[in-house]
Design an enzyme around this catalytic site. Structure first.
Site, PDB file in Angstrom:
ATOM      1  N   GLU A 207     -11.302 -10.055  -0.412  1.00  0.00           N
ATOM      2  CA  GLU A 207     -10.985  -8.815   0.294  1.00  0.00           C
ATOM      3  C   GLU A 207     -12.119  -8.351   1.200  1.00  0.00           C
ATOM      4  OE1 GLU A 207      -9.596  -6.068  -2.645  1.00  0.00           O
ATOM      5  OE2 GLU A 207      -7.861  -7.301  -3.145  1.00  0.00           O
ATOM      6  N   LYS A 343       2.252  -1.071  -3.660  1.00  0.00           N
ATOM      7  CA  LYS A 343       2.195  -2.403  -3.054  1.00  0.00           C
ATOM      8  C   LYS A 343       3.626  -2.838  -2.753  1.00  0.00           C
ATOM      9  CE  LYS A 343      -2.030  -3.963  -5.393  1.00  0.00           C
ATOM     10  NZ  LYS A 343      -2.580  -4.828  -6.480  1.00  0.00           N
TER      11      LYS A 343
END
EC number: 4.2.1.11
Length: 434
Positions: A207, A343
């Site tokens: 990330e 999400k």
């Protein structure tokens, strides 16, 4: 007319070089929508199913040709023969859910269904000639989110010997999103200097955060605080800290086993000891948010954590709630957590995603719109964050184009909104006693 004339899916690659699905929706009017679907590394066991081929001779079993086929040969004909308009978002989403017929979208695959769902919305925005966030949120979508910037990666997202998966900085004291992003970038670059000075690695994880061999959790936190100060900012005023513990990743046989990631230095903690440990960290450092501090099935532990810290720290359920309204409803009823991570691929359609956000906000829970560790250049989550006035977004660190793409989209949106743009900063955490 906005009638859908074709739906086409293909196999492409995500930020980890793994296959994912891209879907395009075409209309009679010439409007086009394109969507790419993300993928997670640490996943909740109750998430909707991401369909993979399992053919070890292709992409080590991670191919998505089955999902592609399900779009092209099953979903597309239903949409085309049904004369659906791109403006029929809810009807199309419900049709795909019924067509799948399972509780977890395991037949067609949540990745197949989500790709179509987002592509339809993008085609609708293109047809109407409006930005995606305005199509999804109307004139009410004006709040830019506080970025939760994951500048140190641990756990399943890196090879660093730290159990917690993410160490985040939240620039809540910034006057607007543009400045919040600058603050985060300057903290990130100052952290790089500090790490180099200690001869620690500045390689980045999935990330975009650094993944150095810190000596433990507190070493990581102290180093981040040093970087905040080096950037000329004040911890606990300008910038707060956040963790994603991803506790389900190291919870085994009723014990939180830090040794799984930290080796011989890792401690073993019971559920009550895990709550105590998190409270110690909150008392010691300017922490404003903790995600998945307890295992997804440790509801007693979650309740104890919420009772202990829920009035002063945002307690975010990711693996716990998996963007699922049924599970979220249980959490609300039992007083577990005070925030939900959103999400889109955990649930599989835009309709269900918006239902989860609405349920959370009505119950006084915050909603944090989030990326996945396997991302693409798709920026849909930036538009969703603004459309729903979520107030917070989690989309990685200040490196890797797959992360920066979302931040740059938010900069564009802030410019487009001009004087109507809002950035609430600390007030985005509206359910805490600040």
């Amino acid at each position: 007319m906005p009638i859908i004339t074709d739906v086409y899916a293909r196999e492409v690659l995500d930020s980890r070089g793994n296959p994912t699905i891209e879907v395009e929706v075409f209309t009679e009017s010439g409007a086009l929508g394109r969507a790419l679907v993300p993928s997670g590394a640490s996943t909740g066991e109750h998430e909707a199913v991401e369909l993979r081929d399992g053919d070890k001779d292709r992409y080590m079993g991670k191919g998505v040709l089955k999902a592609v086929e399900n779009v092209n040969e099953i979903i597309a004909p239903e949409i085309i023969e049904g004369d659906f308009s791109v403006l029929d978002q809810v009807s199309i989403d419900k049709m795909m859910i019924a067509l799948d017929g399972t509780d977890n979208k395991g037949k067609l695959g949540a990745n197949a269904i989500l790709g179509v769902s987002i592509a339809v919305a993008r085609a609708a925005a293109d047809y109407l000639g409006v930005p995606l966030y305005k199509y999804l949120g109307g004139f009410n979508g004006t709040e830019l989110p506080v970025p939760m910037m994951n500048i140190v990666n641990g756990g399943s997202h890196s090879d660093a010997p730290i159990a917690f998966q993410e160490f985040m900085v939240l620039p809540v004291g910034a006057p607007n999103f543009k400045e919040a992003l600058r603050w985060g970038a300057e903290i990130f670059h100052n952290l790089a200097k500090i790490l180099k000075g200690r001869n620690l690695s500045t390689a980045v994880g999935d990330e975009g955060g650094f993944a150095p061999t810190f000596e433990g959790t507190e070493d990581a936190v102290e180093t981040i605080l040093e970087a905040i100060k080096a950037a000329g900012l004040e911890p606990g005023k300008d910038v707060f800290l956040g963790f994603d513990c991803a506790a389900s990743e190291f919870f085994e046989n009723g014990v939180y086993d830090y040794a799984k990631f930290e080796g011989e230095n890792g401690k073993k903690r019971t559920s009550s000891e895990q709550v105590d440990y998190l409270e110690e960290l909150v008392d010691k450092y300017p922490i404003i948010t903790i995600e998945d501090g307890m295992d997804e099935n440790d509801w007693e532990g979650w309740k104890a954590l919420t009772d202990r810290l829920g009035n002063k720290v945002q307690l975010v359920g990711d693996d716990l709630f998996v963007t699922n309204t049924k599970i979220l409803e249980r959490g609300i009823n039992e007083g577990v957590g005070n925030s939900i991570l959103i999400k889109v691929n955990q649930i599989g359609t835009l309709t269900e995603t918006f239902e989860a956000i609405e349920m959370a906000q009505k119950a006084g829970y915050t909603a944090v719109v989030s990326h996945r560790s396997g991302e693409t250049e798709d920026t849909t989550i930036a538009d969703i964050a603004v459309a729903t006035n979520a107030g917070q977004i989690k989309t990685g660190s200040l490196s890797r184009t797959d992360r920066i793409a979302k931040y740059n989209q938010l900069l564009r949106i802030e410019d487009e909104l001009f004087e109507t743009a809002k950035f609430k900063g600390l007030n985005a955490f509206y359910n805490l006693n600040k």
